[in-house]
Design a protein around this motif. Sequence first.
Motif, PDB file in Angstrom:
ATOM      1  N   ARG A 201      15.862  -5.727   1.834  1.00  0.00           N
ATOM      2  CA  ARG A 201      14.939  -4.598   1.817  1.00  0.00           C
ATOM      3  C   ARG A 201      13.561  -5.072   2.264  1.00  0.00           C
ATOM      4  O   ARG A 201      13.193  -6.231   2.052  1.00  0.00           O
ATOM      5  CB  ARG A 201      14.804  -3.992   0.422  1.00  0.00           C
ATOM      6  CG  ARG A 201      15.909  -3.042   0.014  1.00  0.00           C
ATOM      7  CD  ARG A 201      15.470  -2.193  -1.176  1.00  0.00           C
ATOM      8  NE  ARG A 201      15.078  -3.008  -2.320  1.00  0.00           N
ATOM      9  CZ  ARG A 201      14.327  -2.563  -3.326  1.00  0.00           C
ATOM     10  NH1 ARG A 201      13.862  -1.332  -3.310  1.00  0.00           N
ATOM     11  NH2 ARG A 201      14.038  -3.349  -4.339  1.00  0.00           N
ATOM     12  N   LEU A 203       9.533  -4.040   1.823  1.00  0.00           N
ATOM     13  CA  LEU A 203       8.561  -3.233   1.081  1.00  0.00           C
ATOM     14  C   LEU A 203       7.251  -3.296   1.844  1.00  0.00           C
ATOM     15  O   LEU A 203       6.578  -4.327   1.858  1.00  0.00           O
ATOM     16  CB  LEU A 203       8.390  -3.767  -0.343  1.00  0.00           C
ATOM     17  CG  LEU A 203       9.677  -3.862  -1.184  1.00  0.00           C
ATOM     18  CD1 LEU A 203       9.393  -4.480  -2.541  1.00  0.00           C
ATOM     19  CD2 LEU A 203      10.310  -2.485  -1.349  1.00  0.00           C
ATOM     20  N   ASN A 240       4.016   4.581 -12.517  1.00  0.00           N
ATOM     21  CA  ASN A 240       5.198   5.403 -12.264  1.00  0.00           C
ATOM     22  C   ASN A 240       6.458   4.565 -12.492  1.00  0.00           C
ATOM     23  O   ASN A 240       6.770   3.660 -11.714  1.00  0.00           O
ATOM     24  CB  ASN A 240       5.163   5.937 -10.822  1.00  0.00           C
ATOM     25  CG  ASN A 240       6.230   6.996 -10.587  1.00  0.00           C
ATOM     26  OD1 ASN A 240       7.365   6.861 -11.034  1.00  0.00           O
ATOM     27  ND2 ASN A 240       5.869   8.038  -9.857  1.00  0.00           N
ATOM     28  N   LYS A 242       9.597   5.320 -12.205  1.00  0.00           N
ATOM     29  CA  LYS A 242      10.615   5.475 -11.159  1.00  0.00           C
ATOM     30  C   LYS A 242      10.349   4.521  -9.997  1.00  0.00           C
ATOM     31  O   LYS A 242      11.274   3.895  -9.457  1.00  0.00           O
ATOM     32  CB  LYS A 242      10.653   6.918 -10.656  1.00  0.00           C
ATOM     33  CG  LYS A 242      11.758   7.177  -9.631  1.00  0.00           C
ATOM     34  CD  LYS A 242      11.774   8.621  -9.169  1.00  0.00           C
ATOM     35  CE  LYS A 242      12.933   8.871  -8.202  1.00  0.00           C
ATOM     36  NZ  LYS A 242      12.935   7.951  -7.054  1.00  0.00           N
ATOM     37  N   ILE A 243       9.077   4.396  -9.606  1.00  0.00           N
ATOM     38  CA  ILE A 243       8.737   3.489  -8.506  1.00  0.00           C
ATOM     39  C   ILE A 243       9.051   2.049  -8.891  1.00  0.00           C
ATOM     40  O   ILE A 243       9.604   1.276  -8.096  1.00  0.00           O
ATOM     41  CB  ILE A 243       7.251   3.642  -8.122  1.00  0.00           C
ATOM     42  CG1 ILE A 243       7.008   5.031  -7.535  1.00  0.00           C
ATOM     43  CG2 ILE A 243       6.836   2.560  -7.135  1.00  0.00           C
ATOM     44  CD1 ILE A 243       5.553   5.301  -7.175  1.00  0.00           C
ATOM     45  N   ASN A 245      11.309   1.009 -11.073  1.00  0.00           N
ATOM     46  CA  ASN A 245      12.767   0.837 -11.094  1.00  0.00           C
ATOM     47  C   ASN A 245      13.357   0.772  -9.686  1.00  0.00           C
ATOM     48  O   ASN A 245      14.385   0.131  -9.467  1.00  0.00           O
ATOM     49  CB  ASN A 245      13.418   1.969 -11.882  1.00  0.00           C
ATOM     50  CG  ASN A 245      13.136   1.855 -13.376  1.00  0.00           C
ATOM     51  OD1 ASN A 245      12.763   0.786 -13.860  1.00  0.00           O
ATOM     52  ND2 ASN A 245      13.282   2.950 -14.104  1.00  0.00           N
ATOM     53  N   ASP A 246      12.705   1.447  -8.741  1.00  0.00           N
ATOM     54  CA  ASP A 246      13.161   1.364  -7.346  1.00  0.00           C
ATOM     55  C   ASP A 246      12.892  -0.016  -6.760  1.00  0.00           C
ATOM     56  O   ASP A 246      13.632  -0.498  -5.892  1.00  0.00           O
ATOM     57  CB  ASP A 246      12.460   2.430  -6.486  1.00  0.00           C
ATOM     58  CG  ASP A 246      12.988   3.827  -6.768  1.00  0.00           C
ATOM     59  OD1 ASP A 246      14.091   3.938  -7.337  1.00  0.00           O
ATOM     60  OD2 ASP A 246      12.282   4.807  -6.441  1.00  0.00           O
ATOM     61  N   ILE A 247      11.830  -0.661  -7.232  1.00  0.00           N
ATOM     62  CA  ILE A 247      11.480  -1.993  -6.728  1.00  0.00           C
ATOM     63  C   ILE A 247      12.358  -3.063  -7.365  1.00  0.00           C
ATOM     64  O   ILE A 247      12.827  -3.992  -6.698  1.00  0.00           O
ATOM     65  CB  ILE A 247       9.992  -2.301  -6.994  1.00  0.00           C
ATOM     66  CG1 ILE A 247       9.107  -1.311  -6.240  1.00  0.00           C
ATOM     67  CG2 ILE A 247       9.647  -3.735  -6.618  1.00  0.00           C
ATOM     68  CD1 ILE A 247       7.637  -1.418  -6.583  1.00  0.00           C
ATOM     69  N   SER A 250      18.848  -3.686  -8.998  1.00  0.00           N
ATOM     70  CA  SER A 250      19.704  -2.864  -9.870  1.00  0.00           C
ATOM     71  C   SER A 250      20.426  -3.723 -10.903  1.00  0.00           C
ATOM     72  O   SER A 250      20.666  -3.275 -12.035  1.00  0.00           O
ATOM     73  CB  SER A 250      20.720  -2.087  -9.026  1.00  0.00           C
ATOM     74  OG  SER A 250      21.490  -2.966  -8.229  1.00  0.00           O
TER      75      SER A 250
END
Length: 562
Positions: A201, A203, A240, A242-243, A245-247, A250
Amino acid sequence: MSNPKTGKIQILAVDDESIVLSLICDSLEDESYVIRTAESATDALNMLKDKPADLVITDIRMPEMNGIEMVEHIHKNWPDTGVIFMTGYANLDNAKDAIKHNAIDYIMKPFELTEIRRSVSKAVDKIRKESAYKTSGEKLESLSDFNQMLQTAGDQISVSSASLHFIMMQSGADCGTVLYWDRPKGQFQCITIVDDNVSKRILSDKAIIDALLKCISENFTEPHLIPSPEEHPLHNCISNTKIVNDILPSWFLDKGQAVIVPIKRADSIYGVIMIPPTEISQSIGTANFNLLSMAANQLALSLENLFLLEETQNAYTKLKELQDETISLEKMATRGEMSAEIGHELNNFLGVVAGNLSLLDVLLSKKAYDNIDKHMKAIFSHIERMKRFTSNLMDLSNTASKKEMINFNDLLSEVVDYLKPQKRFKDVVIDFEKVDMNIPLEADATHIQQLLYNIFNNAADATRGCETRQITARVNVDNDGQRFSISIADTGTGIEPERLSQMFNQRFTTKKDGHGYGLMVCKRIVDNHNGHLNVDSIVGQGTIFFIDFPLAATTVEPSVVS
């Protein structure tokens, strides 16, 4: 066999007397050892096949197979196993056999419980020291192999993936992530491996980049354990969830914990490596964990070298573009200077023509027809001179660099013919004899014209004010037919030796109004055509430019001299 450094010591006691085995077990039961017993050498060997031991305590005299013979079998299959011999029949031969088979100790029966405990304790210390030494050697060898592997990897992704694989293997992890700051590209690269599946990925969002740089520099200077995703320091930089957890990878969200190893060198931190907790990766401060940190540091060094290489390549590309631009600017300056020379010469011709036309007008108005013929001849004569002058002009308008096959001999002749009538070369004798052969050169004709024009102009300027003003040009083909050379010598003022070495540096000039780029451009043009440019000069006598080029792959043939 256990790991003697981190696990319990595995002991196998062997004796055909069960009471002796009971005594050994009783004396060692509070020492945190795992003890098994066998009443014969055969049983002992079978038990070792099922599970090796760190230490064997054995009687020497036993039926079927004695202890010495059994130890010989053990050392063939499990050479690192330590041995303590016991015997109720002390003699010199038994002692010699014990030494021969690397016995750690030799105990006489009957023995006290303290004696067996002391002997085993000494043996365990020795086994652990040897195991630590061997493990360190294996780790150093493993790290050395890892370094060799990094040296063969030629890009950031390969280096980072290889490092993550190595750290996962050394720590016993089944997944992991490497996150590093790609400085030349201004973005973060994220590589994750789960069950040998690699995902990548990028960023590049500025807010995320700023948050990651801040988080890494402030929180990940040393290895430590993140107990849960909610306690990751990134939450302090990005509100945030959600942001965040996206970074985060998993697998970290699934497993709930992660060990962070900084990718750093000296005070520079390039990113982090994240792996799930294992027995090794949680042992922060141990030799095993230090190996992981060393691997991360090696990755930092490799990334730094790759960053420097990429930045150097980018700088070189920009430098080459600037050099090419300088050549173009020099060509524009050359065209401007030539235009001025051309304009001056044409104005001279036109002035004569215009003057004679004015006189003709006066004569016609006076009807003095006898003198008209003289002025008409003067007009036609100067128009013919103008035609000869313009026919020798070279077209320098094409700025594109395109190599083609040219005859250097013809091109040099055209340059000389063009220069001779110019004002700058008034009173300058150009001594040039065209050689009787074609000299093939694969070149950009415009660049070669510019090269010669610059050198001849410099030579003419150098002779200004000198008693003798002469430029001598000579062309020679090497005997091997591989290269040819041209020398351009002047009778000018010459150049001081201390300045000669600076001639091809930017801004070097001996002229009061010179811009200092001409000779640098000359050197660049010669280099671009695989040639060599050298200068020899004597103050008060003059300067000689030596240039050689490779002949193009064609036959050198005689040329018709025009």
